[in-house]
Design a protein around this motif. Structure first.
Motif, mmCIF file in Angstrom:
data_model
loop_
_atom_site.group_PDB
_atom_site.id
_atom_site.type_symbol
_atom_site.label_atom_id
_atom_site.label_comp_id
_atom_site.label_asym_id
_atom_site.label_seq_id
_atom_site.Cartn_x
_atom_site.Cartn_y
_atom_site.Cartn_z
ATOM 1 N N ILE A 1 0.867 -1.323 -0.133
ATOM 2 C CA ILE A 1 0.091 -0.034 -0.056
ATOM 3 C C ILE A 1 0.945 1.117 -0.062
ATOM 4 N N GLY A 2 1.852 1.341 0.634
ATOM 5 C CA GLY A 2 2.687 2.559 0.775
ATOM 6 C C GLY A 2 3.361 2.834 -0.437
ATOM 7 N N LEU A 3 4.115 1.709 -1.276
ATOM 8 C CA LEU A 3 4.572 2.035 -2.604
ATOM 9 C C LEU A 3 3.503 2.329 -3.377
ATOM 10 N N ALA A 4 2.263 1.812 -3.535
ATOM 11 C CA ALA A 4 1.323 2.396 -4.330
ATOM 12 C C ALA A 4 0.780 3.768 -4.326
ATOM 13 N N SER A 5 0.793 3.861 -2.919
ATOM 14 C CA SER A 5 0.374 5.465 -2.509
ATOM 15 C C SER A 5 1.525 6.459 -2.986
ATOM 16 N N PRO B 1 -8.753 -6.712 4.195
ATOM 17 C CA PRO B 1 -7.853 -7.738 3.528
ATOM 18 C C PRO B 1 -7.304 -7.498 1.999
ATOM 19 N N THR B 2 -6.092 -7.310 1.763
ATOM 20 C CA THR B 2 -5.558 -6.526 0.737
ATOM 21 C C THR B 2 -4.343 -7.419 0.347
ATOM 22 N N LEU B 3 -4.134 -7.707 -1.037
ATOM 23 C CA LEU B 3 -3.265 -8.207 -1.570
ATOM 24 C C LEU B 3 -1.915 -7.730 -1.673
ATOM 25 N N SER B 4 -1.170 -7.210 -0.278
ATOM 26 C CA SER B 4 -0.193 -6.683 -0.263
ATOM 27 C C SER B 4 1.033 -7.933 -0.220
ATOM 28 N N GLU B 5 2.291 -7.452 -0.268
ATOM 29 C CA GLU B 5 3.514 -8.609 -0.364
ATOM 30 C C GLU B 5 3.253 -9.418 0.835
ATOM 31 N N GLY B 6 2.836 -9.025 2.108
ATOM 32 C CA GLY B 6 2.928 -9.654 3.261
ATOM 33 C C GLY B 6 1.604 -10.706 3.198
ATOM 34 N N SER C 1 -9.042 -6.580 -1.463
ATOM 35 C CA SER C 1 -8.668 -5.451 -2.498
ATOM 36 C C SER C 1 -7.403 -5.507 -2.906
ATOM 37 N N THR C 2 -6.882 -4.515 -3.667
ATOM 38 C CA THR C 2 -5.577 -4.371 -4.276
ATOM 39 C C THR C 2 -4.914 -3.294 -3.707
ATOM 40 N N VAL C 3 -3.751 -3.389 -3.714
ATOM 41 C CA VAL C 3 -3.064 -2.224 -3.008
ATOM 42 C C VAL C 3 -3.522 -0.887 -3.771
ATOM 43 N N GLU C 4 -3.709 -0.921 -4.894
ATOM 44 C CA GLU C 4 -4.163 0.413 -5.626
ATOM 45 C C GLU C 4 -5.447 0.918 -4.993
ATOM 46 N N GLU C 5 -6.155 0.074 -5.229
ATOM 47 C CA GLU C 5 -7.621 0.370 -4.713
ATOM 48 C C GLU C 5 -7.584 1.150 -3.315
#
Length: 263
Positions: free
Chosen positions: A19-23, A186-191, A228-232
């Protein structure tokens, strides 16, 4: 709606992945100068390259260091004394039963997930107030309200940052500075991808299928019935940082796919 953050400087903590990188990418694409952060210099360099690949003309710098310590927060502020936008995204999570979670883990989660944002907000908000404009976003979680039994120590930290954001918004009343929390589900981040990796390999299902199964098993109240996706999630963060979000402050902005079952 066209979000234009030209002339604004943003610091996004924990922004080498997820999420941080997408932001960071979204803020850079909107014209902001962005400082990305991660613990390791190699990860920071990779994140800068990733942002540059999507926004070649962006003004991107990096800061490597563990912002879970007061000393590193002070070093970041020394390197970047002012910003217009602060995204307190840094956070860690790990399932662990309450009765097996030692004091040291409670302290570690508190220092990283809560105190990093406290320290940086304390450092940067006065400058934003003086300028008459600023945005602070705490990345919380639906776990702030829907405390996960498998990681109570994590849920507690997210409840804390949601409360801090609300209190700081009131503290900054009338200044032109807004403070909000964004609550992903719940988000499909790397973790999360790493957590689901074994099941993907064992079942032969796609990551998306396993992610959907995970959500329906562990967060059955989800309305979108998928992660969710990180972009969302980043889209909400970027909007919250925009000029257009001037009347949104003190809010808990949910990007949880409807997991939290309340109006």
């Amino acid at each position: 709606m066209r979000i234009d953050l030209t002339g604004k400087k943003a610091i996004v903590t924990g922004s080498t992945k997820g999420i941080g990188l997408a932001s960071a990418k979204g803020l850079a694409a909107s014209g902001a100068a962005v400082v990305v952060n991660g613990r390791q210099q190699a990860d920071v360099d990779a994140a800068i390259a990733s942002v540059k690949a999507e926004a070649p003309s962006a003004d991107i710098t990096g800061f490597a260091g563990d912002l879970g310590t007061a000393e590193t927060c002070e070093a970041l502020v020394a390197a970047h004394p002012a910003c217009d936008i602060l995204v307190n995204n840094l956070g860690i999570f790990e399932p662990q039963d309450f009765f097996e979670t030692p004091d040291s883990e409670w302290t570690r989660f508190f220092e990283v997930n809560v105190m990093s944002g406290v320290r940086l907000s304390r450092a940067y908000l006065p400058g934003m107030e003086k300028a008459g404009w600023g945005r602070v976003v705490f990345v919380s979680s639906e776990s702030a309200f829907n405390i996960p039994t498998e990681m109570i120590h994590y849920g507690f930290t997210k409840t804390a940052v949601t409360s801090i954001a609300r209190g700081l918004a009131k503290r900054m009343a009338g200044t032109g500075v807004t403070v909000n929390s964004v609550l992903p589900g719940p988000t499909l981040s790397e973790g999360v991808v790493a957590m689901l990796k074994d099941e993907v390999e064992q079942t032969g299902k796609t990551l998306e299928e396993v992610g959907r199964d995970f959500v329906m098993a562990d967060r059955p109240s989800s309305i979108i019935q998928r992660p969710s996706t990180v972009e969302e999630v980043a889209n909400m963060i970027i909007y919250t940082c925009s000029q257009q979000a001037s009347a949104t402050t003190g809010a808990s902005l949910r990007v949880d796919g409807g997991v939290v079952d309340s109006l």
